[in-house]
Design a protein around this motif. Structure first.
Motif, PDB file in Angstrom:
ATOM      1  N   LEU A  35      46.007  18.755  43.445  1.00 30.96           N
ATOM      2  CA  LEU A  35      44.719  19.080  42.836  1.00 30.96           C
ATOM      3  C   LEU A  35      43.577  18.310  43.489  1.00 30.96           C
ATOM      4  O   LEU A  35      42.464  18.831  43.635  1.00 30.96           O
ATOM      5  CB  LEU A  35      44.753  18.795  41.333  1.00 30.96           C
ATOM      6  N   LYS A  36      43.830  17.061  43.886  1.00 29.93           N
ATOM      7  CA  LYS A  36      42.778  16.298  44.552  1.00 29.93           C
ATOM      8  C   LYS A  36      42.413  16.915  45.895  1.00 29.93           C
ATOM      9  O   LYS A  36      41.236  17.040  46.237  1.00 29.93           O
ATOM     10  CB  LYS A  36      43.219  14.849  44.738  1.00 29.93           C
ATOM     11  N   LEU A  37      43.429  17.299  46.675  1.00 28.14           N
ATOM     12  CA  LEU A  37      43.159  17.893  47.981  1.00 28.14           C
ATOM     13  C   LEU A  37      42.588  19.304  47.857  1.00 28.14           C
ATOM     14  O   LEU A  37      41.869  19.769  48.748  1.00 28.14           O
ATOM     15  CB  LEU A  37      44.440  17.917  48.816  1.00 28.14           C
ATOM     16  N   ALA A  38      42.920  20.000  46.783  1.00 31.52           N
ATOM     17  CA  ALA A  38      42.415  21.365  46.574  1.00 31.52           C
ATOM     18  C   ALA A  38      41.074  21.380  45.863  1.00 31.52           C
ATOM     19  O   ALA A  38      40.508  22.462  45.641  1.00 31.52           O
ATOM     20  CB  ALA A  38      43.435  22.178  45.771  1.00 31.52           C
ATOM     21  N   LEU A  39      40.537  20.219  45.504  1.00 32.81           N
ATOM     22  CA  LEU A  39      39.300  20.165  44.726  1.00 32.81           C
ATOM     23  C   LEU A  39      38.122  20.848  45.417  1.00 32.81           C
ATOM     24  O   LEU A  39      37.350  21.550  44.747  1.00 32.81           O
ATOM     25  CB  LEU A  39      38.960  18.708  44.404  1.00 32.81           C
ATOM     26  N   PRO A  40      37.916  20.708  46.733  1.00 29.10           N
ATOM     27  CA  PRO A  40      36.784  21.421  47.357  1.00 29.10           C
ATOM     28  C   PRO A  40      36.869  22.930  47.182  1.00 29.10           C
ATOM     29  O   PRO A  40      35.865  23.582  46.875  1.00 29.10           O
ATOM     30  CB  PRO A  40      36.900  21.021  48.839  1.00 29.10           C
TER      31      PRO A  40
END
Length: 673
Positions: A592-597
């Motif tokens: 989720l952190k890496l997919a946030l953008p």
């Protein structure tokens, strides 16, 4: 051999301490502005009432200016030999000529005379011939499965009694799409060649994509007249910008080696553009063609309000009668047409060029087969009417089914639905609306400018602050706050539903296959279709508008969440698993952190969809900018409609710029740039 000098304390202090100082100063300024806004909101109204209610004497008379400019264009503007109105009517005649030919070919036939006294000289293509032609196109571009799919979509139109209306709509699409693609390609090439031109048209494209279509229907009607041509012009304004943007992006993506090779073999600038770069960017350009087709289909209902007719008029008429069955059937017909055209355009985009060898009849086998179908069905149609026109006795209908479903829900669950509606209204919608309407415009503008400065620097702060102030200065603040309230609540609910669904679908391929079909259908359904079941179940009002907006805008939040999670590097997931992270930890701490953008960009698109739908919901009683635009359309008030439409566009641009800047900062912080 010299040894590099060790960095001095002053150097170390400069390199390491400046960013914290700058960050601390920003935080301090932000805190001071936030506290000032809170104090203004709580205690400032008795002292500075102008900060809450913008004085009428200070307002910019944009409505009068635009109205006077439109009157001047219509009544006085000229180019010497002809007036501006005559020029626009000449352009309308140029567009009308191919439209009449296409319409005669697939719908009305070629007529002699006008009006009710017109006599059909040559009949149109038979329904069997049209189904066969699109089937052959599918077979040529994508094989047997695509041929069956597109033929089944057109057969659906005939079987459910939507053929005549669908052919009227298809005629508009067949004229609007080539003009939109050609115009977008030429303007995109010009923007690629001349960066100054690209910078000049970028804000124009932003306005074309964010301003509600209703806002510019009045000037189009005045300049081009009532009828299908005006609808085609409105469609072009709505559908052309993506083609321009994609053309610039595609040409920039062509490798420099390809351009250098063209120069080495002696190609001129024109040859490099049209024979090297455009063919090299064909796959990306076809994505733009696909977007023009889909956006043109999204316009069919709104275009029907200014004389386009076709399936859009059927949906609009059903909405006015609250005939959900007829509206759903016409809506599904638009979906079938959209699926067929979408799949065909994608197939032609991905089709590889083949060498033309062999005899003439083998090289043109598909064209010969299509002409044979046309000739055989034309002759057979003279003897057997069912070949020319699908028999009414064999038509199907699901209209009664949909009407009965809504009636059954109303009878059995009225109290439950009414309780849900009142609970959401009293506990969420009304309090949030009152909160936004009670905010001082000065504090909101200051906070938006501050957010722009923190996320993107001084230029973004000036852009956001200026656009927000223009909404205030043109007298649209209260309507804008109602629009923000409805859009904000709708986007919140859409994300609360869409993001979890996207997370689940990203982890399960079979579920994602099902969800993708559902959201593809949702995105191809006309926006007016969402209003009918909502009105039938909950009547008019803000809650009904919110439901329609959520249903229309939920697809991007799902799609971008799945896209972001699927793009996470599998090696990072494996590394987290090797370190003993649980499945939940991998999801929350890594994916989720890496997919946030991407998720933030999905929220951005959800906001854009919500704003475009809010103008449509003016038909069910909302009191916001959409209602202003709709009232201006009914009164033919060009200035009022454009000013309200610009306010909607400014809200969309502010949200887009802030969220895009936030996504860029997030990418940089995560090292994804």
């Amino acid at each position: 051999m010299s040894v590099p000098a060790a960095p001095s304390n002053a150097d170390a202090f400069t390199s390491n301490e400046t960013p914290p100082r700058r960050s601390a100063s920003r935080i301090l300024v932000a805190t001071i502005i936030l506290l000032a806004c809170i104090l203004l909101w709580q205690f400032g109204k008795p002292v500075a009432a102008w900060a809450f209610d913008y004085p009428r004497a200070w307002q910019i008379p944009a409505v009068r200016w635009i109205g006077n400019a439109m009157k001047w264009l219509v009544n006085e503007a000229s180019f010497g030999l002809f007036t501006f109105t005559e020029f626009t009517r000449f352009l309308a005649a140029i567009v009308d000529a191919p439209y009449r030919v296409v319409l005669s070919l697939i719908s009305t036939g070629f007529l002699s005379g006008q009006g009710s006294s017109a006599i059909q000289i040559v009949p149109p293509l038979s329904w069997i011939a049209v189904v066969a032609i699109v089937g052959l196109m599918g077979l040529y571009a994508g094989g047997r499965r695509l041929a069956i799919l597109v033929a089944a979509c057109f057969l659906f139109l005939a079987m459910f009694g939507q053929w005549k209306s669908a052919m009227i709509t298809l005629a508009s699409i067949l004229v609007a799409v080539p003009i939109g693609v050609a115009g977008g390609l030429v303007l995109g090439i010009a923007a690629y060649r001349w960066p100054a031109f690209e910078r000049a048209i970028r804000p124009v494209l932003d306005l074309m994509q964010t301003m509600p279509v209703f806002a510019y229907l009045v000037p189009i009607l005045v300049l081009f007249g009532f009828g299908p041509v005006a609808a085609i012009v409105a469609t072009l304004i709505y559908a052309m910008p993506p083609m321009i943007r994609i053309t610039v992006l595609a040409l920039n993506g062509v490798p420099a080696e390809v351009r250098d090779l063209g120069r080495m073999v002696g190609c001129t600038r024109r040859q490099i553009t049209w024979r090297i770069m455009v063919p090299s960017a064909k796959e990306s350009l076809m994505v733009g063609v696909n977007q023009v087709i889909m956006l043109s289909l999204n316009m069919v209902i709104i275009a029907s309000m200014i004389g386009a007719g076709g399936l859009g008029f059927d949906v609009l008429s059903a909405l006015r009668r609250l005939d959900i069955g007829a509206g759903m059937e016409a809506g599904f017909a638009i979906v079938a047409l959209a699926i067929a055209l979408d799949r065909l355009s994608q197939a032609f985009a991905s089709r590889t060029a083949q060498s033309h060898t062999g005899a003439w009849h083998l090289r043109h086998a598909y064209t010969i087969a299509a002409l044979a179908f046309v000739a055989i069905t034309a002759i057979a149609g003279l003897v057997i009417p069912a070949v020319q026109t699908y028999p009414a006795a064999y038509q199907l209908s699901t209209g009664d089914f949909w009407s009965n479903v809504v009636r059954w829900i109303n009878i059995n669950y009225f109290d439950t639905l009414e309780g849900l509606k009142n609970a959401v209204l009293l506990n969420i919608l009304i309090p949030f609306k009152r909160f936004l309407l009670g905010l001082p415009w000065l504090g909101v503008v200051a906070l938006l400018a501050l957010a722009g400065h923190v996320l993107g620097g001084l230029r973004l702060a000036l852009l956001v602050g200026t656009l927000a102030f223009l909404i205030v200065a043109t007298g649209q603040w209260e309507n804008a706050m109602v629009t923000v309230y409805l859009c904000g609540v709708s986007v919140l609910f859409a994300c609360l539903i869409g993001v979890p669904v996207g997370i689940m679908a990203a982890e399960r391929d079979r579920l994602w296959g099902f969800v993708r079909v559902v959201i593809d259908t949702l995105q191809t359904l006309p926006s007016f279709v969402y209003l009918m079941p909502a009105v039938m179940l909950f009547r008019v009002g803000d809650f009904t508008a919110m439901l329609a907006v959520v249903a229309y805008a939920i697809a991007p939040s799902i799609r971008y969440t799945v896209l972001g999670l699927q793009r996470v590097d599998p090696r990072l997931v494996e590394a987290a698993r090797a370190m003993g992270a649980t499945r939940r930890q991998i999801l929350t701490k890594v994916k989720l952190k890496l997919a946030l953008p991407e998720i933030m960009l999905g929220i951005n698109q959800t906001i854009m969809f919500a704003l475009s739908m809010l103008v449509i919901t003016a038909l069910v009683g909302t009191r916001d900018l959409g209602q202003e635009v709709y009232v201006a359309l009914t009164k033919a008030d060009t200035g009022r409609g454009l000013v309200a439409g610009l306010a909607v566009a400014f809200i969309a641009i502010i949200a887009d710029r802030l969220i895009s800047a936030g996504a860029a900062r997030t990418k940089a912080r995560l090292g994804l740039v």
